[in-house]
Scaffold this motif. Structure first.
Motif, short mmCIF file in Angstrom:
data_model
loop_
_atom_site.label_atom_id
_atom_site.label_comp_id
_atom_site.label_asym_id
_atom_site.label_seq_id
_atom_site.Cartn_x
_atom_site.Cartn_y
_atom_site.Cartn_z
N GLY A 71 0.84 -1.20 0.00
CA GLY A 71 0.00 0.00 0.00
C GLY A 71 0.87 1.24 0.00
O GLY A 71 1.98 1.23 0.57
N HIS A 72 0.38 2.32 -0.66
CA HIS A 72 1.14 3.57 -0.77
C HIS A 72 0.38 4.70 -0.09
O HIS A 72 -0.85 4.77 -0.19
N VAL A 73 1.13 5.61 0.50
CA VAL A 73 0.55 6.83 1.05
C VAL A 73 1.30 8.02 0.45
O VAL A 73 2.54 8.05 0.49
N ILE A 74 0.57 8.99 -0.11
CA ILE A 74 1.19 10.20 -0.65
C ILE A 74 1.12 11.27 0.43
O ILE A 74 0.04 11.73 0.80
N ALA A 75 2.31 11.68 0.93
CA ALA A 75 2.37 12.51 2.13
C ALA A 75 2.37 14.00 1.82
O ALA A 75 3.21 14.76 2.28
N CYS A 76 1.42 14.43 1.02
CA CYS A 76 1.23 15.86 0.77
C CYS A 76 -0.27 16.11 0.86
O CYS A 76 -1.06 15.42 0.21
N PHE A 77 -0.67 17.09 1.66
CA PHE A 77 -2.09 17.28 1.92
C PHE A 77 -2.88 17.68 0.67
O PHE A 77 -4.10 17.55 0.64
N ASP A 78 -2.17 18.13 -0.37
CA ASP A 78 -2.83 18.44 -1.65
C ASP A 78 -3.21 17.17 -2.42
O ASP A 78 -3.84 17.25 -3.47
N ASP A 79 -2.75 16.01 -1.95
CA ASP A 79 -2.95 14.74 -2.66
C ASP A 79 -2.41 14.84 -4.09
O ASP A 79 -2.99 14.30 -5.05
N THR A 80 -1.25 15.48 -4.20
CA THR A 80 -0.58 15.70 -5.48
C THR A 80 -0.36 14.40 -6.24
O THR A 80 0.22 13.46 -5.71
N ALA A 120 -3.26 27.70 -0.12
CA ALA A 120 -3.53 26.27 -0.20
C ALA A 120 -5.01 25.96 -0.35
O ALA A 120 -5.40 24.87 -0.77
N LEU A 121 -5.87 26.92 -0.03
CA LEU A 121 -7.30 26.62 0.06
C LEU A 121 -7.95 26.18 -1.26
O LEU A 121 -8.73 25.22 -1.26
N PRO A 122 -7.65 26.84 -2.39
CA PRO A 122 -8.36 26.42 -3.62
C PRO A 122 -8.10 24.96 -4.01
O PRO A 122 -9.02 24.27 -4.45
N ALA A 142 -7.32 28.83 6.98
CA ALA A 142 -5.86 28.91 6.95
C ALA A 142 -5.39 29.65 8.19
O ALA A 142 -5.94 30.70 8.53
N ALA A 143 -4.37 29.10 8.85
CA ALA A 143 -3.84 29.75 10.05
C ALA A 143 -2.95 30.93 9.69
O ALA A 143 -2.58 31.72 10.57
#
Lengths: 235, 235, 235, 235, 235, 235
Positions: A71-80, A120-122, A142-143
């Motif tokens: 199994g793979h996990v892509i560790a960028c919150f954008d799911d790039t 990052a929001l869009p 966004a903080a």
């Protein structure tokens, strides 16, 4: 079970941070390998960085796939690059943003997302719409803190994040919080205790879901959108 | 007004075909330059090809932007790399898929899309959802004909395309047709006459909209999602 | 190329203002004729005015169609009578509200609309839902200024409009602004410069899109919803 | 309680048919007055007819309002001019299309609509989207029979309608049927018995809902979208 | 016509209050019987109470159905057990939440809901989404006042409710108000006068719609989702 | 880790079948206890059965919660009583329908659901809409086979199921299949191999997701919709 976490950002420091978070969140019966992109942008901040990082990330997906990862996990919150990665894999592939949204949907009626910077929001909004979970999201916040300051853990950064978590619960009416940045992983436990609600960070969520799918014998569909790419004639 | 069409596919033959279509569709008062990706996959058939093509395409966007282009058109019906291209441009950037959907929405209540192969459908569906125009699309149909056969213009290919155009109008209840493949550009005029309804192909639609935006003095927003990428510290 | 702008409001002063805005925004290679309704309400402020204005406006559409116009623009931000006008035309017909939303969708992830009075908001909201672009709209805002004061350009009116533009960008998180009132056309350029983002007014957008469609040889569909009206037996 | 049904079609024969259906469906404790437009198109078949009919219909709404009507019903399945009529009325105003959709939503999980001719479908689809009830509609079907033949009650017309009712239940999976044409009112009872499911026609539904709202002391909102039109200065 | 109102809450005091509201809102030509659950929770505050109350409520539905009732109203704003009740009834069944939303949709472009406590909001939100009317709801607001205090009619409770009504109109931009709690029924008339807009409470709305459906001869569909439950073999 | 599967159906045979499926699908490091409702309907076929079963099921949830369970799975594809169960639990609670939809969304662009009888479809459709995943569902199909025949595994039942799986892939364009009935669990592996795509059954999916959430230290939110029920005063 062997799980593979790929950091699409080329920063070695970030890869180390992700590896540390992954060690804390390794599912029972699994071993985790963390890789980082060998090239591309040091950090992914927007669509151009994302686009330049994906070819390097796909290399890691292919290598891990050949090595027999479950199994793979892509560790960028954008799911790039998530769709492209699924085309190259038989094993399940999960993005950490996607994983966090799905977990939150199973624990709460609606969740709010707290991420680093407004740029990052869009991308996150677009992902939520495509995944179908936009109606479950009570607010995207966004903080106003760049990723590096979050990593540094300054009191100002922490205060800004807590302020947005509070606003997500009280103003947006969310019942759970998704932390929208890999660098916030270490904060989840404390925030969850202080605000007495689920606070979900993507690396743990991504590893948990990848292990769940792999453990249930499920694999990425090779029909339709995630079919393996066709071989091209040489130019 | 100077317009730039970039072919994200590395195939020189395809770039020539696009240049020919662009010559037939050059808006009044505009000149058009067509470029092709200097590397990457010969043809884009799915998310992996798309991901590998984008860095090469972005190079062309940047070069044309520096040269003072007034508008860009991305000549791949998947609208590959559209968000990233907008981040690099002040001039408007239009994808040919997106352009065709918007034009169709101004001419008809609902449109059907006829594309080449079924593998293409999920990307198009995802785009329609993100653009907000999914409810205007009465049907997404694949003729089951690979791009090269469309280019060759075999009678079988033409018959398959006509069959799906007919089904889109009669079964899906569409009032207009969008041709979902750059290689179908030359068929639009005949199909429009035969079926007595708008048949929209993306290169003409993309050039028309890019010229419209540029002519009205409009430029890509640099706020939010399309902000220029941040400079990175050297590794 | 000959374009026709019809002002559905019966006010001659308003027609002159629209003609002036249209002169500033005439697309390359086009000539523009502006007509005003010969009867009906002086100004359209709500559904009743709209309903009473449409028969007069359709007269102008028919006259221009017979005279061989290549494209029509309806110069009321409510897009009053748009469907009926399309039934009477073979040339493309574009409403200025619709045109502004489509242009904004090509330049920014999300836009905010700033219009004159709150009574206008429900019609605009309904249009956005029907066009499919509601999800691209981050906020619908009324400056609380009647149309005549906007035309007069009082400092109070300008301040109120600027306040809502600012709120649309900062509070709603929009990346571009749509000016929801024909009388605001002259403000677009300055606002765009001051707020450093696209500020789109409908007359320029409508002319640009009508010229784009006509220039690409596209015409209104006569299938389905926009079929020409059936002849009636005499009463 | 006094209810007013207005036929926006100028056909006196149609007004008589509507009056007959209204007599059969007069709610307990109510009296019904049926009026017809004094001018405008004989029958409403599409947006142009609708636009030309509305001014004449609004006249009837105003007259009935002045006479002290307790509720209005617009007897055209397109709900022509509904928003404008609400602006002119303090009493509730209900369109027969809208009324049928709301009643169906209270009796069944999903309904199918069977109307006369395919040209009618886009207006109905647009209304369903605006009302918010599109997801409750399992299918929109046209029997392919013009209104006059439906009125004539030919065996062919009846057979075509029955065929579509059957298809709506079996193919679309609807649990109830909405008859999308005032001329079908007389068929509802038989169809309901034969297919053993609710078959809803708009005149009865519209009268029932108008009486329900009036009986509960409810009146049309004069805030926002349905505010009374502003007085204009004389030209 | 005989109508049946069932109070799913086991509180006899609440049943009396509902009976009093029902007397004030009995439709012309109807008689109303009010029953209360013979067991289950005294008051329904959340999904567990709802689940425990439904079996007792269904008993009342079955009894009334056998006694020949012409229509049922479920007097809990959560519309608890609505689908199950429809399966047991041939007569129409209307929930008071659902009834209020449908009535509001016929009188105003958008409505706001003012309910008692924040815990109630997720159930109401879920219902609005399922009914299809979520887009018609401009805001869901809780006054922060428990049901018993509303019943007691303390000045603090009234002030809190008025504050949220005001906010729903001014901040959310609603044109009408739905009172989301059976205990607020007595406040509707005064609030409607003071705020000069429709203020809809569910018991009157539910009785009006149940009478409307029954009066029009309409009955609950027994196809699909509301089919009568299958008989089980004895255990 | 201790997981609890509750069968809301009172049939002991069904509970045994579920226990057998659960044994085959126990996640690494977990032990599973399966309980059945002590009363209520033998099988859940529609909303009335569901409503009557929930109080008995909640009893099992409370007992297991008191016994220290780490996660609950509700073994009915309707996800009967899911919200109420979450209110009673601190541990995560997952319905097998919900679990299957979420897993499918991580492995394929769109999935089709194949369930037993058509009466089941409306509940499943309503759930998909509420979860937000309706747009990911390409088709909802019933094999027309009652649950007991599925359990018996007759050749006719198997053929009917295979026919619908095929139609879901070929006609609806799904990339994965969700088996919408607990009794189909044993068929998943063979169907997945034969059709070469993910075929997901809910018991394995539910156990996997409950283990994933529990393993990541996540618990059900006690804010908002899933707050513990308030204590009532004694009657």
């Amino acid at each position: 079970m062997r799980l593979h976490v790929v950091n699409p950002n080329a920063s070695a420091a970030m890869t180390e941070g992700i590896a540390s978070a992954a060690r804390d969140a390794t599912p029972a019966g699994a071993s985790v390998t963390v890789t980082g992109a060998a090239g591309g942008p040091l950090s992914i901040e927007g669509p151009v960085d994302g686009a330049m990082a994906v070819p390097w990330m796909l290399q890691r997906i292919e290598e891990a796939e050949r090595a027999g990862t479950d199994g793979h996990v892509i560790a960028c919150f954008d799911d790039t690059g998530l769709d492209a990665a699924r085309c190259l894999a038989r094993a399940p592939v999960v993005g950490i943003g996607e994983a966090a949204y799905h977990c939150a949907s199973l624990l709460a009626d609606r969740f709010a997302v707290v991420t680093s910077v407004p740029e990052a929001l869009p991308v996150l909004r677009g992902n939520l719409i495509r995944y179908g979970l936009a109606a479950r999201c009570a607010g995207l916040r966004a903080a106003g803190v760049p990723v590096l300051e979050i990593d540094a853990g300054t009191p100002e950064a922490l205060a800004a994040i807590r302020r947005e978590v509070h606003a997500g619960l009280e103003q947006d009416g969310a019942d759970a919080i998704v932390l929208g940045c890999a660098g916030m992983a270490a904060l989840a436990a404390d925030l969850s205790e202080d605000f007495d609600c689920p606070v979900i960070e993507g690396i743990a969520a991504g590893l948990a879901l990848a292990a769940a799918l792999a453990g249930a014998g499920l694999r990425t569909s090779k029909r339709g959108g995630y079919a393996a790419p066709r071989q091209k004639a040489p130019r």
